[in-house]
Design a protein around this motif. Structure first.
Motif, PDB file in Angstrom:
ATOM      1  N   THR A 103      10.338  -9.934  10.968  1.00  0.00           N
ATOM      2  CA  THR A 103      10.524 -10.072  12.406  1.00  0.00           C
ATOM      3  C   THR A 103      10.226  -8.741  13.091  1.00  0.00           C
ATOM      4  OG1 THR A 103      12.847  -9.438  12.252  1.00  0.00           O
ATOM      5  CG2 THR A 103      12.340 -11.798  12.082  1.00  0.00           C
ATOM      6  N   LYS A 104      10.222  -8.794  14.407  1.00  0.00           N
ATOM      7  CA  LYS A 104       9.966  -7.579  15.189  1.00  0.00           C
ATOM      8  C   LYS A 104      11.042  -6.532  14.938  1.00  0.00           C
ATOM      9  CE  LYS A 104       8.216  -8.090  19.211  1.00  0.00           C
ATOM     10  NZ  LYS A 104       7.965  -8.420  20.642  1.00  0.00           N
ATOM     11  N   PHE A 105      12.326  -6.946  14.893  1.00  0.00           N
ATOM     12  CA  PHE A 105      13.381  -5.937  14.732  1.00  0.00           C
ATOM     13  C   PHE A 105      13.371  -5.332  13.331  1.00  0.00           C
ATOM     14  CE2 PHE A 105      15.791  -9.959  14.005  1.00  0.00           C
ATOM     15  CZ  PHE A 105      16.335  -9.708  12.751  1.00  0.00           C
ATOM     16  N   ILE A 106      12.926  -6.078  12.331  1.00  0.00           N
ATOM     17  CA  ILE A 106      12.770  -5.491  10.994  1.00  0.00           C
ATOM     18  C   ILE A 106      11.698  -4.413  11.034  1.00  0.00           C
ATOM     19  CG2 ILE A 106      11.980  -5.911   8.629  1.00  0.00           C
ATOM     20  CD1 ILE A 106      13.248  -8.695   8.809  1.00  0.00           C
ATOM     21  N   ALA A 107      10.536  -4.747  11.589  1.00  0.00           N
ATOM     22  CA  ALA A 107       9.424  -3.791  11.621  1.00  0.00           C
ATOM     23  C   ALA A 107       9.778  -2.555  12.432  1.00  0.00           C
ATOM     24  CB  ALA A 107       8.179  -4.468  12.181  1.00  0.00           C
ATOM     25  N   MET A 108      10.478  -2.721  13.535  1.00  0.00           N
ATOM     26  CA  MET A 108      10.863  -1.564  14.356  1.00  0.00           C
ATOM     27  C   MET A 108      11.862  -0.675  13.612  1.00  0.00           C
ATOM     28  SD  MET A 108      11.117  -3.361  18.143  1.00  0.00           S
ATOM     29  CE  MET A 108      11.450  -1.831  19.005  1.00  0.00           C
ATOM     30  N   SER A 109      12.752  -1.282  12.852  1.00  0.00           N
ATOM     31  CA  SER A 109      13.710  -0.504  12.071  1.00  0.00           C
ATOM     32  C   SER A 109      13.020   0.268  10.957  1.00  0.00           C
ATOM     33  CB  SER A 109      14.785  -1.432  11.496  1.00  0.00           C
ATOM     34  OG  SER A 109      15.477  -2.113  12.521  1.00  0.00           O
ATOM     35  N   VAL A 110      12.041  -0.361  10.312  1.00  0.00           N
ATOM     36  CA  VAL A 110      11.278   0.334   9.280  1.00  0.00           C
ATOM     37  C   VAL A 110      10.494   1.489   9.893  1.00  0.00           C
ATOM     38  CG1 VAL A 110       9.359   0.105   7.653  1.00  0.00           C
ATOM     39  CG2 VAL A 110      11.139  -1.646   7.726  1.00  0.00           C
ATOM     40  N   LYS A 111       9.920   1.274  11.077  1.00  0.00           N
ATOM     41  CA  LYS A 111       9.188   2.353  11.743  1.00  0.00           C
ATOM     42  C   LYS A 111      10.095   3.551  11.990  1.00  0.00           C
ATOM     43  CE  LYS A 111       6.762   3.573  16.017  1.00  0.00           C
ATOM     44  NZ  LYS A 111       6.269   3.119  17.343  1.00  0.00           N
ATOM     45  N   ALA A 112      11.331   3.309  12.407  1.00  0.00           N
ATOM     46  CA  ALA A 112      12.269   4.410  12.635  1.00  0.00           C
ATOM     47  C   ALA A 112      12.513   5.179  11.349  1.00  0.00           C
ATOM     48  CB  ALA A 112      13.585   3.866  13.186  1.00  0.00           C
ATOM     49  N   GLU A 113      12.674   4.472  10.236  1.00  0.00           N
ATOM     50  CA  GLU A 113      12.901   5.141   8.959  1.00  0.00           C
ATOM     51  C   GLU A 113      11.674   5.923   8.515  1.00  0.00           C
ATOM     52  OE1 GLU A 113      13.237   3.675   4.456  1.00  0.00           O
ATOM     53  OE2 GLU A 113      14.862   2.892   5.722  1.00  0.00           O
ATOM     54  N   VAL A 114      10.494   5.361   8.714  1.00  0.00           N
ATOM     55  CA  VAL A 114       9.251   6.057   8.367  1.00  0.00           C
ATOM     56  C   VAL A 114       9.147   7.373   9.126  1.00  0.00           C
ATOM     57  CG1 VAL A 114       6.724   5.967   8.544  1.00  0.00           C
ATOM     58  CG2 VAL A 114       7.992   3.961   7.721  1.00  0.00           C
ATOM     59  N   LEU A 115       9.375   7.329  10.438  1.00  0.00           N
ATOM     60  CA  LEU A 115       9.259   8.534  11.257  1.00  0.00           C
ATOM     61  C   LEU A 115      10.346   9.550  10.909  1.00  0.00           C
ATOM     62  CD1 LEU A 115       8.310   6.925  14.683  1.00  0.00           C
ATOM     63  CD2 LEU A 115       6.868   8.388  13.264  1.00  0.00           C
ATOM     64  N   ALA A 116      11.548   9.085  10.564  1.00  0.00           N
ATOM     65  CA  ALA A 116      12.600  10.002  10.137  1.00  0.00           C
ATOM     66  C   ALA A 116      12.229  10.684   8.831  1.00  0.00           C
ATOM     67  CB  ALA A 116      13.925   9.249   9.995  1.00  0.00           C
ATOM     68  N   THR A 117      11.622   9.940   7.922  1.00  0.00           N
ATOM     69  CA  THR A 117      11.169  10.529   6.662  1.00  0.00           C
ATOM     70  C   THR A 117      10.098  11.580   6.912  1.00  0.00           C
ATOM     71  OG1 THR A 117      11.668   8.453   5.505  1.00  0.00           O
ATOM     72  CG2 THR A 117      10.218  10.008   4.382  1.00  0.00           C
ATOM     73  N   ALA A 118       9.158  11.267   7.807  1.00  0.00           N
ATOM     74  CA  ALA A 118       8.095  12.224   8.136  1.00  0.00           C
ATOM     75  C   ALA A 118       8.650  13.488   8.778  1.00  0.00           C
ATOM     76  CB  ALA A 118       7.076  11.573   9.070  1.00  0.00           C
ATOM     77  N   ALA A 119       9.763  13.364   9.504  1.00  0.00           N
ATOM     78  CA  ALA A 119      10.361  14.514  10.194  1.00  0.00           C
ATOM     79  C   ALA A 119      11.261  15.347   9.296  1.00  0.00           C
ATOM     80  CB  ALA A 119      11.164  14.018  11.397  1.00  0.00           C
ATOM     81  N   SER A 120      11.635  14.810   8.153  1.00  0.00           N
ATOM     82  CA  SER A 120      12.643  15.444   7.303  1.00  0.00           C
ATOM     83  C   SER A 120      12.082  16.625   6.523  1.00  0.00           C
ATOM     84  CB  SER A 120      13.221  14.400   6.342  1.00  0.00           C
ATOM     85  OG  SER A 120      13.916  13.395   7.052  1.00  0.00           O
ATOM     86  N   PRO A 121      12.959  17.498   6.010  1.00  0.00           N
ATOM     87  CA  PRO A 121      12.518  18.747   5.375  1.00  0.00           C
ATOM     88  C   PRO A 121      11.540  18.586   4.219  1.00  0.00           C
ATOM     89  CG  PRO A 121      14.855  18.857   5.841  1.00  0.00           C
ATOM     90  CD  PRO A 121      14.436  17.466   6.165  1.00  0.00           C
ATOM     91  N   LEU A 122      11.587  17.477   3.484  1.00  0.00           N
ATOM     92  CA  LEU A 122      10.679  17.327   2.349  1.00  0.00           C
ATOM     93  C   LEU A 122       9.233  17.317   2.801  1.00  0.00           C
ATOM     94  CD1 LEU A 122      10.394  16.885  -0.729  1.00  0.00           C
ATOM     95  CD2 LEU A 122      10.467  14.410  -0.264  1.00  0.00           C
ATOM     96  N   PHE A 123       8.953  16.724   3.973  1.00  0.00           N
ATOM     97  CA  PHE A 123       7.574  16.541   4.414  1.00  0.00           C
ATOM     98  C   PHE A 123       7.228  17.305   5.694  1.00  0.00           C
ATOM     99  CE2 PHE A 123       8.363  12.459   2.089  1.00  0.00           C
ATOM    100  CZ  PHE A 123       7.484  12.699   1.046  1.00  0.00           C
ATOM    101  N   ASN A 124       8.188  17.919   6.334  1.00  0.00           N
ATOM    102  CA  ASN A 124       7.944  18.565   7.625  1.00  0.00           C
ATOM    103  C   ASN A 124       7.984  20.083   7.461  1.00  0.00           C
ATOM    104  OD1 ASN A 124       7.648  19.139  10.327  1.00  0.00           O
ATOM    105  ND2 ASN A 124       9.543  18.145  10.986  1.00  0.00           N
ATOM    106  N   GLY A 125       6.839  20.669   7.110  1.00  0.00           N
ATOM    107  CA  GLY A 125       6.763  22.115   6.947  1.00  0.00           C
ATOM    108  C   GLY A 125       7.492  22.631   5.734  1.00  0.00           C
ATOM    109  N   ASN A 126       7.503  21.876   4.651  1.00  0.00           N
ATOM    110  CA  ASN A 126       8.195  22.270   3.423  1.00  0.00           C
ATOM    111  C   ASN A 126       7.511  23.490   2.796  1.00  0.00           C
ATOM    112  OD1 ASN A 126       9.441  22.483   0.935  1.00  0.00           O
ATOM    113  ND2 ASN A 126       9.216  20.325   0.401  1.00  0.00           N
ATOM    114  N   PRO A 127       8.174  24.648   2.716  1.00  0.00           N
ATOM    115  CA  PRO A 127       7.527  25.839   2.150  1.00  0.00           C
ATOM    116  C   PRO A 127       7.179  25.690   0.673  1.00  0.00           C
ATOM    117  CG  PRO A 127       9.874  26.237   2.495  1.00  0.00           C
ATOM    118  CD  PRO A 127       9.564  24.934   3.157  1.00  0.00           C
ATOM    119  N   ASP A 128       7.856  24.764  -0.023  1.00  0.00           N
ATOM    120  CA  ASP A 128       7.542  24.548  -1.441  1.00  0.00           C
ATOM    121  C   ASP A 128       6.128  24.009  -1.634  1.00  0.00           C
ATOM    122  OD1 ASP A 128      10.102  25.342  -2.212  1.00  0.00           O
ATOM    123  OD2 ASP A 128      10.898  23.315  -2.006  1.00  0.00           O
ATOM    124  N   TYR A 129       5.578  23.391  -0.586  1.00  0.00           N
ATOM    125  CA  TYR A 129       4.244  22.788  -0.691  1.00  0.00           C
ATOM    126  C   TYR A 129       3.199  23.560   0.117  1.00  0.00           C
ATOM    127  CZ  TYR A 129       6.978  18.796  -2.415  1.00  0.00           C
ATOM    128  OH  TYR A 129       7.831  17.976  -3.113  1.00  0.00           O
TER     129      TYR A 129
END
Length: 636
Positions: free
Chosen positions: A221-247
C-alpha cells in the motif's frame, strides 16, 4: 487461507528449483514461456506474485542479519542436533569469510532466496506489462507501482548488507555478451538515489488501503511504501553511510569513489520529512498505537498483566487486527518452540523437538528502564550495584514475579516492556494454557538437579533468559505443542514514531516535536515523558536537553521498543554502534547452580568477534574473480 497467500506459496515452490549459480541473474530464462506468461490478465497476475515471492521469504529471521547479529539472542554452537541453519547466529563468533560468505545474498541464494533473480523477474514484468489485452489501465498502473516498490526494496536490502550495489534497472537478452553482465557497483549515494526514485515513482499509484482483504491482504500500500522510504532515507543519513571516515578514499577499480566523503546534514532533514509524511498517511488510514489488550482469556487478568499483554500483542497479534502494524510479510514466525521455556513437567517431552534454547544475554535485559522510565544505571531510586542480589518475590511485584520465589533484585521494579519481553527465573508467564492469573505458570531456571521436571530441561538455555516477546500467549507447550501463529512485524507505528524523533533530533536538535513522538511510545508503555522522567529520577537530569544526550535516549528507546523484531541489528549497523555492543563478553546466569546466591553470578557464554570490516558483508572471492569490474568491500 487467503487467495494471495496461495499464489505466494505456489510461486515460492515453483521458483526454488531454479538455479542460483549465475553470476548476476539479470538475463531472463524460459524465454519461450514469456508470451504465455503475459497472454492475459490472470497469467500476468501469477507472474506478479512471482515477483513478490522473493520478498516473502526475506522475513525468515534465521537469515536476517538484523536479527542474528544483533546480540539480542544467542544460539548455542555445541549442539549435536541441527534444528535449523544456525550459520547466521555464528557470525558474531567471527566465522565470516570471503571464501564462503555466510548469508551470501550477493552471490546467489540464502534459504532459497535469490534477490538478483527477484530483480530480474521485476524487470521482466515491467517490460511485458503492456501485453495482456484484458488488463485495465488502473490495474496496470497499480501493478507497475508494486513492482517498482519491490525493485526498490530488493536493492535496499542489498545496500544495507553491502553498501554500494550493482543497479539492476533492466533485463538483458538471453544471448547478451558475457562482458555486458559484468557490471560495476554504483556509489552508495547513487544506490540510495535509485531506491528513492523507484519509491517516488511507485507511491502515487499504490492503493491507500487493501479493500479486498480476502484476496489481496499483504500486497503493498501507499503507507507501507512511504514508511519504507523514511527508513531508506534514515539509513542513508546515518553514520555508516553519511561521510563515514572508515570508508574515505575507497574507490572501484576505475578510481570512482564508492562512498560519500563528507557528512551531509541535509540527509537527516529529508529523512525527517519522509518519516512525518509516512506518519500522516498511516494515521489517515486509521493506524494507531495498540492500547487494547487481547480479548481471549484475559477477562480476569489484572491491569498490570493486561498492560504486558497489550505490549506483547503489538508484535504477536494477528496482522489484520493489529492497529499499529504497518508492514509484515506472509512468512510466519516459526520458532516459538525455541523461545518458550519448559513450564510444565509434561513439556519436557518436547525437548528434543522444541529445545527452548534461544537465550538472551544479561546485557539485553539491562537496556530496559526501571518503572520510573530511566536507565537502571541512572535511576536514583534503583539499587544498581545490588541488582544481582537474590530477593524473594513480594506483593508489590506479584503480577510479574512469583511471590516467595528468589530471583535477582534487578528483575524488580522494571518497566512493563521488561516483563513483556523476557522470561526469567521466577518471572510470571501468563498463558501457555493458563489464562487465570491466579494460577499462572512461572519460569524455573535454577540448576540441573532440581526436583521439578521443567528445571533440568531449561538448562539447554545457556543464559537462563528467554525472548518472551516472541511467544504468543495462546501458544501452549505442554503435553502437545499447539502454536498460535503470527507474522513478525517489519515496521510498526511505534518504530516509525521513534524514527521520526531520531531524524528530527539529528536535523534540528531537541524540540517539543521530538519529545512528543518519543513520549507517545513511552506513554503506551506506562512511562512518564522523557523530560519529566529524567528531571525527577535521573542522575543526569539534563540529558534530554542536548542533541547528543537525546540521541542516546532515542537509540536506547528503539532498542527497547523494537527488541527481537529483526530491526535492531540494522540500527546498530547504521549507527556504527554494533562494534561497541560486540566488544563486551555476552553473559548469562550461572545456570548449573541451584542455589540463588551462586546462580545469580554473571557467567560469560560468548566472546563476540566483530571489527570495522564486519559492518559490510563480503562479496565472495569467486564473484570477484568472475567479474573483474567488481570491487570487494573495504577491509576484506
Amino acid at each position: 487461507m487467503r487467495s494471495y497467500y496461495k499464489y505466494i506459496l505456489l510461486a515460492v515452490f515453483c521458483m526454488t528449483g531454479v538455479s542460483c549459480k549465475k553470476y548476476l541473474d539479470v538475463a531472463p530464462d524460459n524465454v519461450g514461456t514469456l508470451e504465455y506468461a503475459f497472454r492475459n490478465r490472470n497469467e500476468a497476475e501469477s507472474y506478479l506474485f512471482s515477483c513478490y515471492s522473493t520478498m516473502q521469504q526475506l522475513n525468515n529471521v534465521i537469515y536476517n542479519a538484523g536479527f542474528v547479529t544483533s546480540a539480542e539472542v544467542i544460539y548455542p554452537n555445541n549442539l549435536t542436533a541441527n534444528f535449523f541453519d544456525q550459520s547466521g547466529f555464528n557470525l558474531i563468533r567471527g566465522v565470516q569469510s570471503t571464501g564462503a560468505p555466510v548469508l551470501n545474498y550477493w552471490g546467489g541464494g540464502v534459504g532459497n532466496v535469490n534477490i538478483f533473480q527477484g530483480l530480474r523477474r521485476c524487470n521482466t514484468m515491467l517490460e511485458n506489462i503492456d501485453k495482456p489485452i484484458d488488463l485495465t489501465e488502473p490495474e496496470k498502473k497499480r501493478w507497475i507501482a508494486e513492482v517498482k516498490f519491490l525493485k526498490a526494496f530488493y536493492h535496499y536490502y542489498l545496500i544495507r548488507m553491502y553498501g554500494p550495489v550493482i543497479i539492476i534497472d533492466k533485463s538483458f537478452p538471453i544471448d547478451a555478451p558475457t562482458d555486458s553482465l559484468k557490471r560495476k557497483r554504483a556509489s552508495t549515494d547513487e544506490s540510495f538515489a535509485y531506491v528513492v526514485s523507484q519509491l517516488d515513482q511507485a507511491i502515487p499509484d499504490l492503493p491507500e488501503t487493501i479493500e479486498n482483504q480476502t484476496k489481496e491482504f499483504g500486497r503493498i500500500t501507499k503507507f507501507i511504501a512511504m514508511s519504507v522510504k523514511a527508513e531508506v532515507l534514515a539509513t542513508a543519513a546515518s553514520p555508516l553511510f553519511n561521510g563515514n571516515p572508515d570508508y574515505a578514499g575507497i574507490t572501484d577499480k576505475s578510481g570512482k569513489a564508492l562512498f560519500s566523503a563528507t557528512y551531509d546534514a541535509t540527509k537527516w532533514k529529508a529523512a525527517a520529512d519522509a518519516a512525518k509524511a509516512a506518519i500522516t498517511e498511516c494515521e489517515a488510514r486509521g493506524l494507531h498505537l495498540n492500547n487494547t489488550p487481547p480479548i481471549t482469556g484475559v477477562s480476569t487478568a489484572s491491569d498490570e498483566m493486561k498492560k504486558v499483554l497489550t505490549l506483547q500483542s503489538a508484535v504477536t497479534g494477528r496482522w489484520e487486527q493489529n492497529p499499529e502494524l504497518i508492514w509484515a510479510l506472509n512468512y510466519g514466525f516459526n520458532y516459538q518452540g525455541f523461545v518458550i521455556p519448559k513450564l510444565t513437567s509434561a513439556a519436557v517431552g518436547m525437548a528434543n523437538t522444541y529445545p527452548s534454547n534461544w537465550a538472551v544475554p544479561i546485557s539485553e535485559t539491562e537496556l530496559f528502564y526501571t518503572k520510573q522510565g530511566v536507565p537502571i544505571n541512572e535511576d536514583k531510586t534503583f539499587d544498581y550495584n545490588g541488582r544481582f542480589t537474590p530477593k524473594a518475590g513480594d506483593d508489590a511485584n506479584k503480577h510479574y514475579i512469583k511471590q516467595g520465589y528468589e530471583t535477582a533484585q534487578g528483575n524488580f521494579d522494571r518497566e512493563a516492556r521488561f516483563y513483556a519481553s523476557f522470561g526469567f527465573d521466577g518471572g510470571i508467564w501468563f498463558g501457555n494454557g493458563k489464562v487465570n492469573e491466579s494460577d499462572a505458570l512461572y519460569v524455573q531456571a535454577k540448576g540441573i538437579f532440581a526436583t521439578a521436571g521443567p528445571k533440568s530441561f531449561n538448562s539447554t538455555n545457556i543464559t537462563g533468559i528467554w525472548p518472551k516477546k516472541l511467544a504468543n500467549y495462546l501458544t501452549v507447550m505442554d503435553q502437545t505443542f499447539d502454536v498460535n501463529n503470527y507474522q513478525l512485524p517489519i515496521i510498526r507505528l511505534s518504530g516509525l514514531y521513534l524514527l521520526y524523533a531520531e531524524c528530527l533530533n539529528e536535523a534540528e536538535g531537541p524540540s517539543g516535536e521530538v519529545y512528543r513522538y518519543i513520549d507517545l511510545v513511552r506513554t503506551r508503555a506506562g512511562l512518564p515523558g522523557v523530560q519529566s522522567a529524567w528531571a525527577s529520577y535521573s542522575t543526569n537530569p539534563n540529558k534530554p536537553a542536548s542533541k547528543d544526550g537525546l540521541r542516546q535516549i532515542i537509540h536506547q528507546e528503539r532498542r527497547i521498543e523494537l527488541a527481537f523484531e529483526g530491526q535492531i541489528g540494522w540500527d546498530l549497523r547504521r549507527w556504527k554502534e554494533l562494534q561497541e555492543v560486540l566488544s563486551k563478553p555476552l553473559q548469562g546466569w550461572n545456570i548449573n547452580e541451584g542455589n540463588s546466591a551462586a546462580y545469580y553470578r554473571p557467567n560469560t557464554v560468548l566472546i563476540p568477534v566483530f571489527g570495522v570490516k564486519d559492518y559490510l558483508f563480503p562479496i565472495s572471492t569467486q564473484d570477484i574473480i568472475i567479474n573483474e569490474n567488481l570491487t570487494q568491500n573495504p577491509y576484506w
